[in-house]
Motif scaffolding. Sequence first.
Motif, PDB file in Angstrom:
ATOM      1  N   GLY A  68       0.815  -1.206   0.000  1.00  0.00           N
ATOM      2  CA  GLY A  68       0.000   0.000   0.000  1.00  0.00           C
ATOM      3  C   GLY A  68       0.849   1.255   0.000  1.00  0.00           C
ATOM      4  O   GLY A  68       0.597   2.194  -0.769  1.00  0.00           O
ATOM      5  N   CYS A  69       1.883   1.281   0.835  1.00  0.00           N
ATOM      6  CA  CYS A  69       2.778   2.445   0.874  1.00  0.00           C
ATOM      7  C   CYS A  69       3.409   2.708  -0.486  1.00  0.00           C
ATOM      8  O   CYS A  69       3.496   3.869  -0.933  1.00  0.00           O
ATOM      9  N   LEU A  70       3.872   1.651  -1.145  1.00  0.00           N
ATOM     10  CA  LEU A  70       4.538   1.822  -2.439  1.00  0.00           C
ATOM     11  C   LEU A  70       3.562   2.331  -3.493  1.00  0.00           C
ATOM     12  O   LEU A  70       3.902   3.209  -4.302  1.00  0.00           O
ATOM     13  N   LYS A  71       2.355   1.796  -3.495  1.00  0.00           N
ATOM     14  CA  LYS A  71       1.342   2.261  -4.450  1.00  0.00           C
ATOM     15  C   LYS A  71       0.978   3.720  -4.193  1.00  0.00           C
ATOM     16  O   LYS A  71       0.911   4.536  -5.129  1.00  0.00           O
ATOM     17  N   PHE A  72       0.758   4.055  -2.930  1.00  0.00           N
ATOM     18  CA  PHE A  72       0.374   5.425  -2.600  1.00  0.00           C
ATOM     19  C   PHE A  72       1.487   6.409  -2.965  1.00  0.00           C
ATOM     20  O   PHE A  72       1.223   7.520  -3.455  1.00  0.00           O
ATOM     21  N   ALA A  73       2.734   6.002  -2.744  1.00  0.00           N
ATOM     22  CA  ALA A  73       3.866   6.872  -3.068  1.00  0.00           C
ATOM     23  C   ALA A  73       3.932   7.145  -4.558  1.00  0.00           C
ATOM     24  O   ALA A  73       4.167   8.291  -4.991  1.00  0.00           O
ATOM     25  N   ARG A  74       3.733   6.121  -5.369  1.00  0.00           N
ATOM     26  CA  ARG A  74       3.825   6.305  -6.822  1.00  0.00           C
ATOM     27  C   ARG A  74       2.672   7.153  -7.346  1.00  0.00           C
ATOM     28  O   ARG A  74       2.870   7.990  -8.239  1.00  0.00           O
ATOM     29  N   VAL A  75       1.492   6.959  -6.805  1.00  0.00           N
ATOM     30  CA  VAL A  75       0.356   7.792  -7.236  1.00  0.00           C
ATOM     31  C   VAL A  75       0.595   9.248  -6.859  1.00  0.00           C
ATOM     32  O   VAL A  75       0.373  10.161  -7.669  1.00  0.00           O
ATOM     33  N   TYR A  76       1.060   9.464  -5.644  1.00  0.00           N
ATOM     34  CA  TYR A  76       1.280  10.828  -5.166  1.00  0.00           C
ATOM     35  C   TYR A  76       2.365  11.546  -5.965  1.00  0.00           C
ATOM     36  O   TYR A  76       2.222  12.728  -6.315  1.00  0.00           O
ATOM     37  N   ALA A  77       3.456  10.849  -6.254  1.00  0.00           N
ATOM     38  CA  ALA A  77       4.657  11.514  -6.794  1.00  0.00           C
ATOM     39  C   ALA A  77       4.788  11.423  -8.310  1.00  0.00           C
ATOM     40  O   ALA A  77       5.825  11.817  -8.852  1.00  0.00           O
ATOM     41  N   LYS A  78       3.799  10.903  -9.024  1.00  0.00           N
ATOM     42  CA  LYS A  78       3.910  10.791 -10.482  1.00  0.00           C
ATOM     43  C   LYS A  78       4.404  12.093 -11.088  1.00  0.00           C
ATOM     44  O   LYS A  78       3.971  13.177 -10.666  1.00  0.00           O
ATOM     45  N   PRO A  79       5.279  12.021 -12.105  1.00  0.00           N
ATOM     46  CA  PRO A  79       5.798  10.850 -12.826  1.00  0.00           C
ATOM     47  C   PRO A  79       7.039  10.211 -12.165  1.00  0.00           C
ATOM     48  O   PRO A  79       7.618   9.302 -12.716  1.00  0.00           O
TER      49      PRO A  79
END
Length: 397
Positions: free
Chosen positions: A111-122
Amino acid sequence: MQLAHVKELEKKYLLGTYSRYELLADRGSGAYLIDKSNKRYLDLLAGIAVNALGYNHPRVKQVLRKQIKRPIHVSNLIYHEYQGRLAEKLCKLSGLDRVFFSNSGTESIEGCLKFARVYAKPMFRVLALDQSFHGRTFGALSATGQKQYREPFEPLVPGFDFLKFDDVEDLEKKLTDDVCAVIIETIQGEGGIRPISEKYYRAARELTKKKGAVLILDEIQCGLGRTGQWFCFHRFADAKDKEMLPDMIALAKPLGLGIPMGAVILNEKVAAAIQAGSHGTTFGGGPLACRASLEYFKILEDEKMLARVKKVGAYFKSRLEELKDLPVVKDVRGEGLMLAVELTVSGKEAVKELLKQGFILNCTHETVLRMLPPFIITEKQIDKFVKALRPVLEAQK
């Protein structure tokens, strides 16, 4: 059934992914696990940091009896009264703002990894520490800095790189503009009970903010009271020190008191990037686990357990440090009731011998004896263990 029958059945039908101890559990009482032959074992591993209150705690039994008369599971499409209350508790204790409940520690990391990637895109790259351990699912495994866990399953998720442990200069060098997250165990567990320094934590917090990346703390093993504080990172940043708090915290282990549950605590900034339907779980945050968890926090507060963990943990560490006169003892380290004795030789034979004598612990990182006892362990029980440990270590070649 006796141990021989259980072993025969498992050998025939179970996937052999575990090297089991020669112990058939039957029941438990306090800090002791009792096998089918009524032999008592002082459990210094606590189900790998799960059974923080030991076995058969009367208040835990009472609350579980009450809840099993009511729904054990409802889907996350339906409200129940305990999830919001537990989320509030975690937010107030940590200083962060929102909670996502999961099934396990590795799912919390996912969950942390998914949330981080969504937040910080690209931005997409993730930096983790050498010798880290974050779990065995593909994302968590990709962030695990130990080759023996990763290599059999490669190629893994792309975009993960590793940092030298507690090395600020290496962090500054590798934290480039395409990094979305830095993930750190506040105290490495599987990596040998290695705590990061305050200097490293503060550098990681300041540098991730500067670069627009998120700071994730894995407190699955070291959090929720094990070091004598609600969260291990509170050594570096109080819950009210908003500027120095991490962006996300991954939790599990004692959270459900043996009922599988994990959590991600995150700040409002990251939470705002997550939309309804973008992440979910079937079992995370069910009524049985949440009610047990709320009771866990009540017990720790009512019995002033954090102060006890600090006191008993300091005593335990001081007794272990007496073993430094032995040639095979390289180091003693840890905090609270998360402790280790690092040896100059493999620790596996010592673990086997101590099991025969009625003590449960394990060896991690090949040479590190790891101790994660329940918070209710006593000084007398610690003395009993150390008295048995010394001759075992003296016999190691």
